[in-house]
Design an enzyme around this catalytic site. Structure first.
Site, PDB file in Angstrom:
ATOM      1  N   SER A   9       7.026 -12.412   5.554  1.00  0.00           N
ATOM      2  CA  SER A   9       6.065 -11.937   4.560  1.00  0.00           C
ATOM      3  C   SER A   9       5.860 -12.987   3.473  1.00  0.00           C
ATOM      4  O   SER A   9       6.801 -13.388   2.777  1.00  0.00           O
ATOM      5  CB  SER A   9       6.568 -10.642   3.912  1.00  0.00           C
ATOM      6  OG  SER A   9       5.787 -10.379   2.757  1.00  0.00           O
TER       7      SER A   9
ATOM      8  N   HIS B 294       2.912 -12.305   7.898  1.00  0.00           N
ATOM      9  CA  HIS B 294       2.630 -10.987   7.320  1.00  0.00           C
ATOM     10  C   HIS B 294       2.098 -11.155   5.900  1.00  0.00           C
ATOM     11  O   HIS B 294       2.705 -11.848   5.074  1.00  0.00           O
ATOM     12  CB  HIS B 294       3.937 -10.187   7.326  1.00  0.00           C
ATOM     13  CG  HIS B 294       3.816  -8.758   6.910  1.00  0.00           C
ATOM     14  ND1 HIS B 294       3.375  -7.753   7.750  1.00  0.00           N
ATOM     15  CD2 HIS B 294       4.113  -8.146   5.729  1.00  0.00           C
ATOM     16  CE1 HIS B 294       3.404  -6.592   7.102  1.00  0.00           C
ATOM     17  NE2 HIS B 294       3.844  -6.804   5.870  1.00  0.00           N
TER      18      HIS B 294
ATOM     19  N   ASP C  77       0.946  -9.136   2.543  1.00  0.00           N
ATOM     20  CA  ASP C  77       1.046  -7.859   1.835  1.00  0.00           C
ATOM     21  C   ASP C  77       0.010  -7.780   0.725  1.00  0.00           C
ATOM     22  O   ASP C  77       0.186  -8.372  -0.343  1.00  0.00           O
ATOM     23  CB  ASP C  77       2.448  -7.718   1.227  1.00  0.00           C
ATOM     24  CG  ASP C  77       3.488  -7.419   2.281  1.00  0.00           C
ATOM     25  OD1 ASP C  77       3.292  -6.448   3.040  1.00  0.00           O
ATOM     26  OD2 ASP C  77       4.487  -8.149   2.358  1.00  0.00           O
TER      27      ASP C  77
ATOM     28  N   MET D  15      -1.812  -5.733  -2.140  1.00  0.00           N
ATOM     29  CA  MET D  15      -1.516  -4.596  -3.036  1.00  0.00           C
ATOM     30  C   MET D  15      -2.566  -4.535  -4.144  1.00  0.00           C
ATOM     31  O   MET D  15      -2.907  -5.566  -4.725  1.00  0.00           O
ATOM     32  CB  MET D  15      -0.138  -4.784  -3.677  1.00  0.00           C
ATOM     33  CG  MET D  15       0.978  -4.975  -2.676  1.00  0.00           C
ATOM     34  SD  MET D  15       2.549  -5.186  -3.535  1.00  0.00           S
ATOM     35  CE  MET D  15       3.628  -5.518  -2.143  1.00  0.00           C
TER      36      MET D  15
ATOM     37  N   HIS E  49      -1.276  -6.341   5.891  1.00  0.00           N
ATOM     38  CA  HIS E  49      -0.765  -5.008   5.553  1.00  0.00           C
ATOM     39  C   HIS E  49      -1.455  -4.563   4.269  1.00  0.00           C
ATOM     40  O   HIS E  49      -1.153  -5.074   3.190  1.00  0.00           O
ATOM     41  CB  HIS E  49       0.763  -5.130   5.386  1.00  0.00           C
ATOM     42  CG  HIS E  49       1.444  -3.870   4.952  1.00  0.00           C
ATOM     43  ND1 HIS E  49       2.761  -3.864   4.516  1.00  0.00           N
ATOM     44  CD2 HIS E  49       1.023  -2.582   4.894  1.00  0.00           C
ATOM     45  CE1 HIS E  49       3.103  -2.626   4.205  1.00  0.00           C
ATOM     46  NE2 HIS E  49       2.072  -1.835   4.413  1.00  0.00           N
TER      47      HIS E  49
ATOM     48  N   MET F  10      -1.892  -2.344   1.424  1.00  0.00           N
ATOM     49  CA  MET F  10      -1.319  -1.285   0.575  1.00  0.00           C
ATOM     50  C   MET F  10      -2.326  -1.040  -0.535  1.00  0.00           C
ATOM     51  O   MET F  10      -2.089  -1.354  -1.708  1.00  0.00           O
ATOM     52  CB  MET F  10       0.043  -1.740   0.027  1.00  0.00           C
ATOM     53  CG  MET F  10       1.140  -1.685   1.078  1.00  0.00           C
ATOM     54  SD  MET F  10       2.610  -2.611   0.601  1.00  0.00           S
ATOM     55  CE  MET F  10       2.130  -4.237   1.123  1.00  0.00           C
TER      56      MET F  10
ATOM     57  N   MET G  48       7.648   1.978   7.129  1.00  0.00           N
ATOM     58  CA  MET G  48       8.170   1.367   5.901  1.00  0.00           C
ATOM     59  C   MET G  48       9.640   1.763   5.742  1.00  0.00           C
ATOM     60  O   MET G  48       9.974   2.949   5.757  1.00  0.00           O
ATOM     61  CB  MET G  48       7.372   1.821   4.678  1.00  0.00           C
ATOM     62  CG  MET G  48       5.968   1.233   4.561  1.00  0.00           C
ATOM     63  SD  MET G  48       5.859  -0.570   4.680  1.00  0.00           S
ATOM     64  CE  MET G  48       6.877  -1.086   3.292  1.00  0.00           C
TER      65      MET G  48
ATOM     66  N   GLY H  94       5.630  -1.812  -2.182  1.00  0.00           N
ATOM     67  CA  GLY H  94       5.250  -2.321  -3.499  1.00  0.00           C
ATOM     68  C   GLY H  94       5.967  -3.593  -3.902  1.00  0.00           C
ATOM     69  O   GLY H  94       5.389  -4.425  -4.583  1.00  0.00           O
ATOM     70  N   PHE H  95       7.207  -3.733  -3.477  1.00  0.00           N
ATOM     71  CA  PHE H  95       7.982  -4.884  -3.929  1.00  0.00           C
ATOM     72  C   PHE H  95       8.869  -5.414  -2.811  1.00  0.00           C
ATOM     73  O   PHE H  95       9.392  -4.629  -2.015  1.00  0.00           O
ATOM     74  CB  PHE H  95       8.864  -4.496  -5.132  1.00  0.00           C
ATOM     75  CG  PHE H  95       8.062  -4.078  -6.322  1.00  0.00           C
ATOM     76  CD1 PHE H  95       7.630  -5.026  -7.255  1.00  0.00           C
ATOM     77  CD2 PHE H  95       7.687  -2.757  -6.495  1.00  0.00           C
ATOM     78  CE1 PHE H  95       6.859  -4.635  -8.342  1.00  0.00           C
ATOM     79  CE2 PHE H  95       6.909  -2.356  -7.578  1.00  0.00           C
ATOM     80  CZ  PHE H  95       6.490  -3.310  -8.501  1.00  0.00           C
ATOM     81  N   GLY H  96       9.044  -6.736  -2.812  1.00  0.00           N
ATOM     82  CA  GLY H  96      10.011  -7.350  -1.913  1.00  0.00           C
ATOM     83  C   GLY H  96      11.415  -7.224  -2.492  1.00  0.00           C
ATOM     84  O   GLY H  96      11.590  -6.844  -3.655  1.00  0.00           O
ATOM     85  N   GLY H  97      12.393  -7.530  -1.661  1.00  0.00           N
ATOM     86  CA  GLY H  97      13.763  -7.606  -2.141  1.00  0.00           C
ATOM     87  C   GLY H  97      14.448  -6.276  -2.388  1.00  0.00           C
ATOM     88  O   GLY H  97      15.466  -6.218  -3.078  1.00  0.00           O
TER      89      GLY H  97
ATOM     90  N   ASP I 242       9.432  -2.808   7.946  1.00  0.00           N
ATOM     91  CA  ASP I 242       9.087  -3.645   6.799  1.00  0.00           C
ATOM     92  C   ASP I 242       9.870  -3.171   5.579  1.00  0.00           C
ATOM     93  O   ASP I 242       9.690  -2.036   5.127  1.00  0.00           O
ATOM     94  CB  ASP I 242       7.574  -3.523   6.555  1.00  0.00           C
ATOM     95  CG  ASP I 242       7.060  -4.454   5.470  1.00  0.00           C
ATOM     96  OD1 ASP I 242       7.854  -5.210   4.882  1.00  0.00           O
ATOM     97  OD2 ASP I 242       5.829  -4.411   5.224  1.00  0.00           O
ATOM     98  N   GLY I 243      10.736  -4.059   5.089  1.00  0.00           N
ATOM     99  CA  GLY I 243      11.444  -3.768   3.853  1.00  0.00           C
ATOM    100  C   GLY I 243      12.951  -3.816   4.013  1.00  0.00           C
ATOM    101  O   GLY I 243      13.531  -3.019   4.757  1.00  0.00           O
ATOM    102  N   GLY I 244      13.562  -4.801   3.364  1.00  0.00           N
ATOM    103  CA  GLY I 244      15.024  -4.879   3.357  1.00  0.00           C
ATOM    104  C   GLY I 244      15.630  -5.276   4.688  1.00  0.00           C
ATOM    105  O   GLY I 244      16.780  -4.930   4.961  1.00  0.00           O
TER     106      GLY I 244
ATOM    107  N   GLY J 227      10.761 -10.701   4.300  1.00  0.00           N
ATOM    108  CA  GLY J 227      10.337 -11.499   3.157  1.00  0.00           C
ATOM    109  C   GLY J 227      11.472 -12.353   2.665  1.00  0.00           C
ATOM    110  O   GLY J 227      11.626 -13.525   3.046  1.00  0.00           O
TER     111      GLY J 227
HETATM  112  C1  DX5 Z   1       6.906  -4.252   0.582  1.00  0.00           C
HETATM  113  C2  DX5 Z   1       6.198  -5.198   1.520  1.00  0.00           C
HETATM  114  C3  DX5 Z   1       7.117  -6.030   2.337  1.00  0.00           C
HETATM  115  C4  DX5 Z   1       8.015  -6.938   1.561  1.00  0.00           C
HETATM  116  C5  DX5 Z   1       9.260  -7.163   2.350  1.00  0.00           C
HETATM  117  O1  DX5 Z   1       5.974  -3.419  -0.009  1.00  0.00           O
HETATM  118  O2  DX5 Z   1       5.376  -4.482   2.412  1.00  0.00           O
HETATM  119  O3  DX5 Z   1       6.430  -6.741   3.350  1.00  0.00           O
HETATM  120  O4  DX5 Z   1       7.431  -8.173   1.272  1.00  0.00           O
HETATM  121  O5  DX5 Z   1      10.138  -7.913   1.582  1.00  0.00           O
HETATM  122  P1  DX5 Z   1      11.696  -7.931   1.847  1.00  0.00           P
HETATM  123  O6  DX5 Z   1      11.907  -8.387   3.271  1.00  0.00           O
HETATM  124  O7  DX5 Z   1      12.189  -8.889   0.844  1.00  0.00           O
HETATM  125  O8  DX5 Z   1      12.201  -6.526   1.655  1.00  0.00           O
HETATM  126 ZN    ZN Z   2       4.364  -5.445   4.342  1.00  0.00          ZN
END
Ligand code: DX5
Ligand code: ZN
Length: 220
Positions: free
Chosen positions: A13, A38, A40, A42, A71, A73, A142, A147-150, A180-182, A202
């Protein structure tokens, strides 16, 4: 992007990349073995964050040969879709968006020559996407609140992945199951075992000193 859901695909991502060096970042991910990029998107309404729009997706598309996975959002994917299609291989929209013709938007994506994905937030039950399964190339589960990475992976999403994989088999359908996510190596293993085959990553790819090693670890 033909659907072969037995192959593990890694989709780094861009959200976690260095935006000031984006060309080098996405080319580096491609060279390191990424299968898709990917993106994202938003809008500050559907999720409480703003990321980037069609111009950045187009710029990334020009840099790489691998498929671009957008993606969305955003509240109104139906309204903004045409601005993203030229830069997309796959477009995923959210079933919880304010689009009142999800089936129509999925059809528009496919008619443009892209593959069509549908995503659900952690709190959305599988049953909400069930009516669309035969219109999809990809289901995005999901594994964090979008909304946020990490953020930290939500293991309680694993039964949802299993249920979707079981329904796919029962109905004889062909679509990817993406998470997607974590997603780090342990979470990747759990998701693959549950039936996912496309891993969005990500922070576990971008930011690592060795992208190829980071991707290899996720894939195995
Ligand atoms: C979250 C995004 C993800 C995000 C994943 O809303 O859709 O794609 O970037 O980031 P990580 O892998 O750091 O959780
Ligand atoms: Zn995503």
């Amino acid at each position: 992007m033909p659907v072969n859901f037995s192959k593990v695909l890694i989709a780094p991502s861009v959200l976690a990349a260095d935006f000031a060096n984006l060309g080098a970042e996405v080319c580096g991910a491609q060279a390191a073995g990424a299968d898709w990029i990917h993106l994202d998107v938003m809008d500050g309404h559907f999720v409480d964050n703003l990321s980037f729009g069609p111009a950045l997706c187009a710029a990334v598309r020009k840099q790489v040969d691998i498929p671009t996975d957008i993606h969305l959002m955003i509240e109104r994917p139906d309204h903004y879709l045409d601005r993203f299609l030229p830069s997309a291989s796959n477009v995923t929209i959210h079933v919880e968006s304010d689009d009142n013709d999800i089936a129509g938007t999925l059809l528009r994506i496919r008619e443009a020559g892209c593959t069509a994905g549908l995503s659900l937030r952690p709190g959305t039950p599988f049953e909400v996407i069930a009516p669309y399964l035969d219109q999809l190339d990809l289901v995005l589960v999901m594994t964090v609140e979008p909304g946020f990475g990490g953020q930290s992976f939500m293991p309680e999403m694993l039964p949802k992945i299993e249920k979707i994989a079981a329904e796919r088999a029962r109905l004889g359908l062909m679509f990817h199951i993406q998470v997607d996510g974590g997603i780090k190596a342990p979470e990747a293993r759990l998701c693959l075992a549950a039936g996912a085959n496309v891993l969005v990553a990500g922070s576990s790819v971008f930011g690592k000193p060795d992208l190829a090693e980071a991707i290899r670890v996720l894939r195995s």
